[in-house]
Design an enzyme around this catalytic site. Structure first.
Site, mmCIF file in Angstrom:
data_model
loop_
_atom_site.group_PDB
_atom_site.id
_atom_site.type_symbol
_atom_site.label_atom_id
_atom_site.label_comp_id
_atom_site.label_asym_id
_atom_site.label_seq_id
_atom_site.Cartn_x
_atom_site.Cartn_y
_atom_site.Cartn_z
ATOM 1 N N GLY A 116 -3.712 -14.775 3.696
ATOM 2 C CA GLY A 116 -3.901 -15.974 4.385
ATOM 3 C C GLY A 116 -3.859 -16.875 3.105
ATOM 4 O O GLY A 116 -4.050 -16.767 2.056
ATOM 5 N N CYS A 117 -3.317 -18.155 3.477
ATOM 6 C CA CYS A 117 -3.035 -19.302 2.354
ATOM 7 C C CYS A 117 -4.384 -19.379 1.506
ATOM 8 O O CYS A 117 -4.528 -19.477 0.095
ATOM 9 C CB CYS A 117 -2.691 -20.490 2.611
ATOM 10 S SG CYS A 117 -3.046 -21.263 4.263
ATOM 11 N N HIS A 118 -5.531 -20.011 2.154
ATOM 12 C CA HIS A 118 -6.595 -20.206 1.570
ATOM 13 C C HIS A 118 -7.301 -19.240 0.963
ATOM 14 O O HIS A 118 -7.865 -19.074 -0.208
ATOM 15 C CB HIS A 118 -7.891 -20.733 2.516
ATOM 16 C CG HIS A 118 -7.316 -22.211 2.947
ATOM 17 N ND1 HIS A 118 -7.516 -23.306 2.132
ATOM 18 C CD2 HIS A 118 -6.850 -22.546 4.265
ATOM 19 C CE1 HIS A 118 -7.169 -24.445 3.115
ATOM 20 N NE2 HIS A 118 -6.774 -23.965 4.214
ATOM 21 N N ALA A 119 -7.343 -17.952 1.679
ATOM 22 C CA ALA A 119 -7.958 -16.648 1.199
ATOM 23 C C ALA A 119 -7.100 -16.266 -0.185
ATOM 24 O O ALA A 119 -8.017 -15.561 -0.912
ATOM 25 C CB ALA A 119 -7.598 -15.636 2.112
ATOM 26 N N TYR A 283 -1.547 -23.234 -6.428
ATOM 27 C CA TYR A 283 -0.318 -22.403 -5.972
ATOM 28 C C TYR A 283 0.200 -23.319 -4.720
ATOM 29 O O TYR A 283 -0.278 -24.210 -4.271
ATOM 30 C CB TYR A 283 -0.584 -21.099 -5.653
ATOM 31 C CG TYR A 283 -1.787 -20.702 -4.783
ATOM 32 C CD1 TYR A 283 -1.637 -20.585 -3.152
ATOM 33 C CD2 TYR A 283 -3.055 -20.940 -5.072
ATOM 34 C CE1 TYR A 283 -2.762 -20.333 -2.619
ATOM 35 C CE2 TYR A 283 -4.067 -20.605 -4.323
ATOM 36 C CZ TYR A 283 -4.102 -20.486 -2.964
ATOM 37 O OH TYR A 283 -4.993 -20.305 -2.088
#
Length: 312
Positions: A116-119, A283
């Site tokens: 996942g993006c946040h993860a 990122y």
């Protein structure tokens, strides 16, 4: 040279479109597509899923699970960008820079789950510390994460870029207020921590980019260790074109969430002092946080240079 047949199930979504853009000009890939009339036809999807070499799933969780159930060809390799399979033991977790073992599992697997993006930022910051024993597994952590609005997909992009834009979109908006965000499960499982972190995701008025912060007290570290020990762990873990440790905060010594927009790598920083420490990752939520990570995993599955077709 035989071209690898690739099918993107869910090409119309933001992640699928970005994967398609990264692959469209490659001469080692044959992109399989379905017409607008056929893309929701179960029979046509099943045929495509079983006829390709590699299938990307850019779908909601339930649809991704359904797509996997359609695959009968044992040779098909799957890269799933949904949340559905990220913590299942039969799936490789698609963050090869975490360790040589993560890279090898991706390389040898036929089922890869894209982080996942946040993860991605939280795990990049926390996993090396727990894996090395520097941060105890029972640590109570907090994670702040700010993302560009493209992270919300087509609907949110239209909301921010539409003619009838609401005034409240001009300011950052925190969400996930019930502490039940779908990324929490993988954040806990992949890092090996015993407790889910307090997680504060924020969406703001810029298209893409991401900044993740995990604050620590130095007293949380094992054996009286400090900020220099964290830096050494990161330097030893991350020395690739994809994930790098840097000491350059950026313009005006401020940590900018947009500075990696359009790129497929990640930068790791450590700031603070002898008492209070900030672990920082920046990122692109559509790059290393989504489509770029998916293509990197595909390159590894193909035996190609992981950097092929990516902007680092």
């Amino acid at each position: 040279m035989k071209k690898i047949k690739v099918f993107i199930d869910g090409k119309e979504g933001t992640t699928g479109l970005r994967i398609f853009e990264r692959l469209a000009c490659r001469d080692d890939i044959e992109l399989m597509t379905l017409s607008e009339e056929m893309r929701k036809d179960a029979g046509a999807r099943k045929q495509a899923l079983n006829s390709c070499d590699i299938a990307f799933l850019c779908l909601p969780d339930a649809a991704a699970q359904e797509a996997v159930s359609m695959i009968e060809n044992p040779e098909v390799k799957v890269i799933d960008a949904s949340t559905a399979h990220r913590t299942l033991p039969g799936w490789a977790y698609g963050f090869p820079e975490l360790s040589p073992a993560h890279f090898e599992k991706i390389k040898s697997s036929k089922r890869v789950a894209v982080p996942g993006c946040h993860a991605s930022g939280f795990i990049a910051l926390v996993y090396p510390l727990t894996a090395s024993g520097l941060l105890p597994a029972d640590s109570l952590l907090t994670c702040h994460s700010i993302t560009g609005y493209s992270g919300g997909g087509k609907k949110m992009i239209a909301q921010y870029e539409g003619a009838a834009r609401e005034a409240f979109l001009n300011s950052p908006r925190q969400y996930g207020l019930t502490q039940q965000h779908k990324h929490l499960k993988e954040m806990k499982a992949i890092t090996g921590i015993e407790n889910e972190p307090i997680f504060c995701p924020i969406v703001a008025d810029f298209y893409s980019g991401m900044a993740v912060t995990v604050p620590l007290f130095a007293s949380q570290l094992s054996g009286g260790k400090g900020i220099e020990d964290i830096i050494n762990v990161y330097k030893n873990t991350y020395d690739t074109d994809f994930v790098k440790y840097t000491e350059d905060t950026g313009a005006d010594a401020m940590f900018c969430a947009q500075s990696m927009s359009g790129r497929d790598g990640m930068e790791i920083l450590v700031k603070g002092n002898s008492e209070r420490i900030l672990l920082l990752a920046r990122y692109d939520n559509l790059g290393k946080g989504a489509s770029g990570a998916a293509v990197e995993c595909m390159n590894i599955l193909m035996g190609a240079d992981p950097k092929t077709g990516l902007n680092l």
